[in-house]
Design a protein around this motif. Structure first.
Motif, PDB file in Angstrom:
ATOM      1  N   MET A   1       8.041  -4.565  -4.867  1.00  0.00           N
ATOM      2  CA  MET A   1       6.634  -4.877  -5.080  1.00  0.00           C
ATOM      3  C   MET A   1       6.101  -4.005  -6.226  1.00  0.00           C
ATOM      4  O   MET A   1       6.259  -2.797  -6.221  1.00  0.00           O
ATOM      5  N   THR A   2       5.468  -4.634  -7.180  1.00  0.00           N
ATOM      6  CA  THR A   2       4.936  -3.922  -8.330  1.00  0.00           C
ATOM      7  C   THR A   2       3.608  -3.270  -7.989  1.00  0.00           C
ATOM      8  O   THR A   2       2.726  -3.904  -7.430  1.00  0.00           O
ATOM      9  N   ARG A   3       3.481  -1.978  -8.334  1.00  0.00           N
ATOM     10  CA  ARG A   3       2.247  -1.234  -8.112  1.00  0.00           C
ATOM     11  C   ARG A   3       1.510  -1.111  -9.430  1.00  0.00           C
ATOM     12  O   ARG A   3       2.109  -0.870 -10.474  1.00  0.00           O
ATOM     13  N   MET A   4       0.206  -1.262  -9.384  1.00  0.00           N
ATOM     14  CA  MET A   4      -0.650  -1.117 -10.548  1.00  0.00           C
ATOM     15  C   MET A   4      -1.518   0.117 -10.331  1.00  0.00           C
ATOM     16  O   MET A   4      -1.957   0.400  -9.212  1.00  0.00           O
ATOM     17  N   TYR A   5      -1.788   0.820 -11.421  1.00  0.00           N
ATOM     18  CA  TYR A   5      -2.604   2.032 -11.377  1.00  0.00           C
ATOM     19  C   TYR A   5      -3.806   1.808 -12.285  1.00  0.00           C
ATOM     20  O   TYR A   5      -3.647   1.611 -13.490  1.00  0.00           O
TER      21      TYR A   5
ATOM     22  N   TRP B   1      -3.310  -2.768   0.897  1.00  0.00           N
ATOM     23  CA  TRP B   1      -2.818  -3.084  -0.449  1.00  0.00           C
ATOM     24  C   TRP B   1      -2.753  -1.881  -1.392  1.00  0.00           C
ATOM     25  O   TRP B   1      -2.397  -2.034  -2.558  1.00  0.00           O
TER      26      TRP B   1
ATOM     27  N   THR C   1      -4.672   2.561  -6.720  1.00  0.00           N
ATOM     28  CA  THR C   1      -3.277   2.137  -6.706  1.00  0.00           C
ATOM     29  C   THR C   1      -3.256   0.859  -5.882  1.00  0.00           C
ATOM     30  O   THR C   1      -3.727   0.851  -4.741  1.00  0.00           O
TER      31      THR C   1
ATOM     32  N   ASP D   1      -1.332  -3.285  -5.164  1.00  0.00           N
ATOM     33  CA  ASP D   1      -0.302  -4.284  -5.406  1.00  0.00           C
ATOM     34  C   ASP D   1      -0.734  -5.128  -6.594  1.00  0.00           C
ATOM     35  O   ASP D   1      -1.926  -5.380  -6.779  1.00  0.00           O
ATOM     36  N   ALA D   2       0.222  -5.589  -7.372  1.00  0.00           N
ATOM     37  CA  ALA D   2      -0.091  -6.388  -8.555  1.00  0.00           C
ATOM     38  C   ALA D   2      -0.930  -7.621  -8.201  1.00  0.00           C
ATOM     39  O   ALA D   2      -1.829  -7.997  -8.944  1.00  0.00           O
TER      40      ALA D   2
ATOM     41  N   GLU E   1      -4.663  -6.791  -8.072  1.00  0.00           N
ATOM     42  CA  GLU E   1      -5.276  -6.237  -9.274  1.00  0.00           C
ATOM     43  C   GLU E   1      -6.442  -7.068  -9.810  1.00  0.00           C
ATOM     44  O   GLU E   1      -7.508  -6.505 -10.097  1.00  0.00           O
TER      45      GLU E   1
END
Length: 100
Positions: free
Chosen positions: A1-5, A48, A77, A79-80, A83
């Motif tokens: 799972m891609t994490r976005m910051y 999330w 932070t 999940d993509a 976002e």
């Protein structure tokens, strides 16, 4: 799972910013304290990701140097897939995204 910051700044004090972020994202925050995060701050951990609302202070210097007059910093932070919702909700609530 891609994490976005994601990082945002706010133009209101810590409590008002946390209230606005909580309303925008449907979160309840707990108040905490950390010298690393500029003293007192607010934390939420939804399924999330994680959201922190803190003073724009990093041991006497702005945590976000490009926005030295902004009183608060919001770090997310997520999940993509979440976002776009986070971006829209916080922008619509008057927060400015910090782009690096």
């Amino acid at each position: 799972m891609t994490r976005m910051y994601l990082t945002f700044v706010g133009d209101t004090d810590l409590n008002a910013s946390a209230t606005a972020v909580g309303r925008a994202l449907g979160l309840e925050f707990t108040e905490r304290e950390s010298l690393f995060l500029g003293g007192d701050y607010f934390l939420a951990r939804p399924p999330w990701g994680e959201v922190i609302v803190q003073h724009n202070d990093d041991q006497g210097e702005p945590a976000e140097p490009a926005y030295p007059d902004a009183p608060t910093v919001i770090t997310v932070t997520t999940d993509a897939g979440q976002e776009p919702h986070v971006l829209a909700a916080l922008r619509d609530s008057g927060f400015t995204q910090v782009v690096t």
